[in-house]
Design an enzyme around this catalytic site. Sequence first.
Site, short mmCIF file in Angstrom:
data_model
loop_
_atom_site.label_atom_id
_atom_site.label_comp_id
_atom_site.label_asym_id
_atom_site.label_seq_id
_atom_site.Cartn_x
_atom_site.Cartn_y
_atom_site.Cartn_z
N LYS A 168 48.94 -59.05 23.47
CA LYS A 168 48.59 -57.72 23.95
C LYS A 168 49.53 -57.28 25.07
O LYS A 168 50.73 -57.40 24.99
CB LYS A 168 47.13 -57.66 24.39
CG LYS A 168 46.20 -58.27 23.37
CD LYS A 168 46.21 -57.48 22.11
CE LYS A 168 45.49 -58.05 20.96
NZ LYS A 168 44.47 -58.91 20.94
N LEU A 181 37.67 -58.00 22.06
CA LEU A 181 37.41 -58.28 23.47
C LEU A 181 37.91 -59.67 23.82
O LEU A 181 37.78 -60.61 23.04
CB LEU A 181 35.91 -58.20 23.75
CG LEU A 181 35.22 -56.86 23.45
CD1 LEU A 181 33.74 -56.95 23.74
CD2 LEU A 181 35.86 -55.72 24.24
N GLU A 182 38.47 -59.79 25.03
CA GLU A 182 38.98 -61.07 25.47
C GLU A 182 38.56 -61.32 26.92
O GLU A 182 38.12 -60.40 27.63
CB GLU A 182 40.51 -61.12 25.34
CG GLU A 182 40.99 -60.96 23.91
CD GLU A 182 42.47 -61.18 23.74
OE1 GLU A 182 43.07 -61.85 24.60
OE2 GLU A 182 43.04 -60.68 22.74
N GLN A 183 38.69 -62.55 27.33
CA GLN A 183 38.44 -62.97 28.70
C GLN A 183 37.06 -62.50 29.17
O GLN A 183 36.06 -62.63 28.48
CB GLN A 183 39.58 -62.48 29.59
CG GLN A 183 40.95 -62.99 29.12
CD GLN A 183 42.11 -62.46 29.93
OE1 GLN A 183 42.04 -62.33 31.14
NE2 GLN A 183 43.20 -62.14 29.26
#
Length: 556
Positions: free
Chosen positions: A3, A156-158
């Site tokens: 990303k 969605l990440e982290q």
Amino acid sequence: MFKQKFLQIAFSAAIIAIGATAQVNSAAMVNPASRVVVGYWHNWCDGGGYQGGNAPCVTLDEIDPMYNVVNVAFMKVFNTSAGRIPTFQLDLSIGLSEQQFIDQISKLNGEGRSVLIALGGADAHIELRAGDEQPFADEIIRLTDRYGFDGLDIDLEQAAITAADNQTVIPAALRIVKDHYRAQGKNFLITMAPEFPYLTTGGRYVPYIEHLEGYYDWINPQFYNQGGDGIWVEGVGWIAQNNDALKEEFIYYISDALVNGTRGFHKIPHDKLVFGIPSNNDAAATGFVQDPQKLYNAFGRLNSQGQGLRGVMTWSINWDMGTDASGNLYNEQFIKDYGPFIHSHSPAPPPPVEGKPIFKGVQNARTLQGRLFDTLAGVSARDSEDGDLTGTIRVDGYVDTHTIGTYALTYHATDSDNNTTSVVRSVEVYSLKPELFGVASTIILLNTPFDAMSDITASDAEDGDLTAAVQVSGFVNSAIAGVYTLTYSVTDSAGQTVTAERKVTVSDGSSCASPWKSNVTYVQGDAVSHSGIQWVAGGPGVRSLEPPENGGCGVR
């Protein structure tokens, strides 16, 4: 997913205001009927890579047609002072106006390709709370109707995965959206791109999957950037995601664990699992598949157990079209390696739908290298109201008959009611392999001269006589009794190599081979001795050999 981790994205004046006027796209939603090749598209220019390369900005109409699902990255919160509901803003630096962006999505839809909006990204600050379900659903519907998106990919990440009430609000909003379009006879695609360690039993992404059971269409996990994370397999041991030597084993066992809900992973049905890998070494820190054959082999093992996967996903289309640190093009190698493979293994086309065009003659095909291939030969389309639509057929994709491989073609036909039928077909360009002649086992007497190439020939259907191209490895020392092995090989102009082994026995005449037995069936190459003479079976199914008429260790 890489990303924007190393990206310097300047939106400011380069952002188009959402309130700007543009034509609303109200076309029917496009859902892929077969396997998918999913690629993410950057809504920014010039991304920096892990190895110093560059991912350029590209327009949607530049994307290879074998990407039949395009995920637009990203929908997120650009300005927290404006509220916490995510939205989408087109970056003007790409070179597209908002209307051109809408038109290009419509063009991809017309080719039977889906375009989704991806929610999140590595740097996304998304923190929804109870009560945001309807406002968030309304914004998704607004963007979908405006741009013509066919669905949404949860990326969605982290911290965003578990932030605030995201795990319940986001699924609830998507159920509202899906039901909204179901009432219109449309299927709003819902997909997800979790990092695979979050798919363990009770993992951070599991609530999204469970809350969207019966609503999501497929999951395309990220099997990259997780380094030493992996899977334990009894009898094999720990297989890490970044272990290139065990890449085939990793792909197979992690997929097998997910589709069966074993080895500590949450279950995802095989026809809803899409395997995510990076386009190249610049696109991710780890996870690039150096040898595509390892993925082919792993997918083949899953197919053989009746659990073939839905397809592959990559981060990203832009990286596939990018350059390395030296400026060398990556040359879209990802889609060349995996597009034909995935599409050639697609299931049969869905049954005809009443009122839509019907194709004939679009079965998978094979053609010899170098021959002309007419993409429309034997292909026709009809419609119950319009009759013959063959003259309106549009074909996307290409077949390079000079290069061996499998190519994907997508056929489209549209009737007067604007109903479109799209069918994917694979075309394999092949070459006949060369043949070796005269490579048969033989016996020679001690100190007898031996020419390894005597009576050896090779030919090829396309190249003709290849005898001069035959290579031989190994040696025969006719001064020392023993059994020697020679390996012959020949390669044609298509790069196809054929090899064959030959046993050469150097005999001192005292004991040439096992004694001949009249009740034994010998096959080609078998050697026996009888009355001091060596005999070699010259063809399959030889049951007995005639006794010799002279002495010595000769060969018959």
